[in-house]
Design a protein around this motif. Sequence first.
Motif, PDB file in Angstrom:
ATOM      1  N   MET A 150       0.847  -1.199   0.000  1.00  0.00           N
ATOM      2  CA  MET A 150       0.000   0.000   0.000  1.00  0.00           C
ATOM      3  C   MET A 150       0.884   1.252   0.000  1.00  0.00           C
ATOM      4  SD  MET A 150      -2.985   1.085   2.695  1.00  0.00           S
ATOM      5  CE  MET A 150      -3.894   2.600   2.475  1.00  0.00           C
ATOM      6  N   LEU A 151       0.619   2.169  -0.946  1.00  0.00           N
ATOM      7  CA  LEU A 151       1.413   3.381  -1.061  1.00  0.00           C
ATOM      8  C   LEU A 151       0.973   4.403  -0.012  1.00  0.00           C
ATOM      9  CD1 LEU A 151       1.495   3.855  -4.930  1.00  0.00           C
ATOM     10  CD2 LEU A 151       3.287   2.897  -3.482  1.00  0.00           C
ATOM     11  N   SER A 152       1.935   5.094   0.525  1.00  0.00           N
ATOM     12  CA  SER A 152       1.633   6.144   1.497  1.00  0.00           C
ATOM     13  C   SER A 152       2.464   7.369   1.163  1.00  0.00           C
ATOM     14  CB  SER A 152       1.925   5.674   2.915  1.00  0.00           C
ATOM     15  OG  SER A 152       3.303   5.370   3.062  1.00  0.00           O
ATOM     16  N   TYR A 153       1.913   8.531   1.463  1.00  0.00           N
ATOM     17  CA  TYR A 153       2.623   9.769   1.174  1.00  0.00           C
ATOM     18  C   TYR A 153       2.404  10.719   2.336  1.00  0.00           C
ATOM     19  CZ  TYR A 153       4.383  13.873  -1.284  1.00  0.00           C
ATOM     20  OH  TYR A 153       5.110  14.979  -1.644  1.00  0.00           O
ATOM     21  N   SER A 154       3.480  11.291   2.810  1.00  0.00           N
ATOM     22  CA  SER A 154       3.419  12.216   3.937  1.00  0.00           C
ATOM     23  C   SER A 154       3.575  13.647   3.415  1.00  0.00           C
ATOM     24  CB  SER A 154       4.529  11.897   4.942  1.00  0.00           C
ATOM     25  OG  SER A 154       4.504  12.819   6.009  1.00  0.00           O
ATOM     26  N   PHE A 155       2.506  14.423   3.497  1.00  0.00           N
ATOM     27  CA  PHE A 155       2.556  15.811   3.034  1.00  0.00           C
ATOM     28  C   PHE A 155       3.410  16.656   3.972  1.00  0.00           C
ATOM     29  CE2 PHE A 155      -1.275  14.373   0.884  1.00  0.00           C
ATOM     30  CZ  PHE A 155      -1.151  14.977  -0.357  1.00  0.00           C
ATOM     31  N   ASP A 156       4.171  17.545   3.385  1.00  0.00           N
ATOM     32  CA  ASP A 156       5.026  18.445   4.164  1.00  0.00           C
ATOM     33  C   ASP A 156       5.047  19.817   3.496  1.00  0.00           C
ATOM     34  OD1 ASP A 156       6.860  19.735   5.692  1.00  0.00           O
ATOM     35  OD2 ASP A 156       8.565  18.464   5.159  1.00  0.00           O
ATOM     36  N   PHE A 157       4.340  20.760   4.106  1.00  0.00           N
ATOM     37  CA  PHE A 157       4.263  22.114   3.563  1.00  0.00           C
ATOM     38  C   PHE A 157       5.134  23.096   4.351  1.00  0.00           C
ATOM     39  CE2 PHE A 157       0.347  20.190   2.045  1.00  0.00           C
ATOM     40  CZ  PHE A 157       0.241  20.673   0.752  1.00  0.00           C
ATOM     41  N   SER A 158       6.041  22.560   5.160  1.00  0.00           N
ATOM     42  CA  SER A 158       6.872  23.424   6.003  1.00  0.00           C
ATOM     43  C   SER A 158       7.739  24.379   5.180  1.00  0.00           C
ATOM     44  CB  SER A 158       7.758  22.577   6.916  1.00  0.00           C
ATOM     45  OG  SER A 158       8.606  21.730   6.146  1.00  0.00           O
ATOM     46  N   PHE A 159       8.085  23.973   3.961  1.00  0.00           N
ATOM     47  CA  PHE A 159       8.926  24.827   3.112  1.00  0.00           C
ATOM     48  C   PHE A 159       8.245  26.141   2.764  1.00  0.00           C
ATOM     49  CE2 PHE A 159       6.258  22.441   0.237  1.00  0.00           C
ATOM     50  CZ  PHE A 159       5.880  23.370  -0.702  1.00  0.00           C
ATOM     51  N   PHE A 160       6.914  26.164   2.877  1.00  0.00           N
ATOM     52  CA  PHE A 160       6.167  27.365   2.492  1.00  0.00           C
ATOM     53  C   PHE A 160       6.522  28.559   3.367  1.00  0.00           C
ATOM     54  CE2 PHE A 160       2.315  30.057   2.457  1.00  0.00           C
ATOM     55  CZ  PHE A 160       2.259  30.314   1.098  1.00  0.00           C
ATOM     56  N   LEU A 161       6.925  28.312   4.601  1.00  0.00           N
ATOM     57  CA  LEU A 161       7.292  29.394   5.504  1.00  0.00           C
ATOM     58  C   LEU A 161       8.461  30.208   4.958  1.00  0.00           C
ATOM     59  CD1 LEU A 161       7.020  27.527   8.931  1.00  0.00           C
ATOM     60  CD2 LEU A 161       5.405  29.179   7.965  1.00  0.00           C
ATOM     61  N   SER A 196       9.376  29.940   1.556  1.00  0.00           N
ATOM     62  CA  SER A 196       9.223  30.141   0.111  1.00  0.00           C
ATOM     63  C   SER A 196       8.085  31.071  -0.273  1.00  0.00           C
ATOM     64  CB  SER A 196       9.014  28.783  -0.577  1.00  0.00           C
ATOM     65  OG  SER A 196      10.090  27.917  -0.327  1.00  0.00           O
ATOM     66  N   TRP A 197       7.257  31.493   0.692  1.00  0.00           N
ATOM     67  CA  TRP A 197       6.084  32.284   0.312  1.00  0.00           C
ATOM     68  C   TRP A 197       6.433  33.593  -0.409  1.00  0.00           C
ATOM     69  CZ3 TRP A 197       5.201  37.196   1.942  1.00  0.00           C
ATOM     70  CH2 TRP A 197       5.844  37.631   3.116  1.00  0.00           C
ATOM     71  N   PRO A 198       7.568  34.259  -0.087  1.00  0.00           N
ATOM     72  CA  PRO A 198       7.888  35.474  -0.865  1.00  0.00           C
ATOM     73  C   PRO A 198       8.084  35.185  -2.357  1.00  0.00           C
ATOM     74  CG  PRO A 198       9.160  35.444   1.164  1.00  0.00           C
ATOM     75  CD  PRO A 198       8.543  34.081   1.013  1.00  0.00           C
TER      76      PRO A 198
END
Length: 226
Positions: free
Chosen positions: A1-12, A14-16
């Motif tokens: 079974m495939l699993s994927y862990s989302f990680d949006f921490s880079f947005f802090l 990269s938002w500019p």
Amino acid sequence: MLSYSFDFSFFLDSWPAFLRGAWQTILLAGASIAIGFVLALICAVIRSGKNKLASGLVGAYVEVIRNTPLLVQIFIVYFGLPSLGLKLSAETAAVIALVINTGAYGSEIIRAGIESIAKGQLEAAECLGLNKFQVYWHIIMIPAVERVYPALSSQFVLLMLSSSITSQISAQELTAEANLIQSETFRSFEVYLIVAAIYLALSVLFRVVLWAIGEVAFVRRRKLRT
């Protein structure tokens, strides 16, 4: 079974860059829409005129643009013009290509509006003593644009979305910034989910702004009709 862990921490961090790309997209699309609308208006007038040569030339331009990919048109402007001695920045080349594309599609939309004007309205205007310019502007052009304005607005929103293609010539708009962020973070799924959300927000923004422009531009005519 495939699993994927989302990680949006880079947005802090990269938002500019996302914000800078979104702003560049707005500027790119805004300039292309404004100039492209003028070009579309001129081409529609020529195409619906009585000069067969000029109408045929505009018709050829429209057919060429509508039957070739936008990406190829961008490449011709960006890579082709330097061969003729005209070197352009990526952003300038992007605007020129988008204007040419918008002019072709927009001219056909406006021409459809012009052709929808009933001849009886022209005869009534002439009976009122209006000169040719007044007849063409007030009886033909403004009502024609008003009738097709929703279609024009949709075309302009599509132009904004299509501006993402200009990332292929390194124009620093939203998609280009996203590509750079993705290459640094290796979080492709998250990066392009954010990009999709931003484009969705930009689409809503453009539709609201274009609707507001239409309300201001045609409010006087609507009041006169009521």
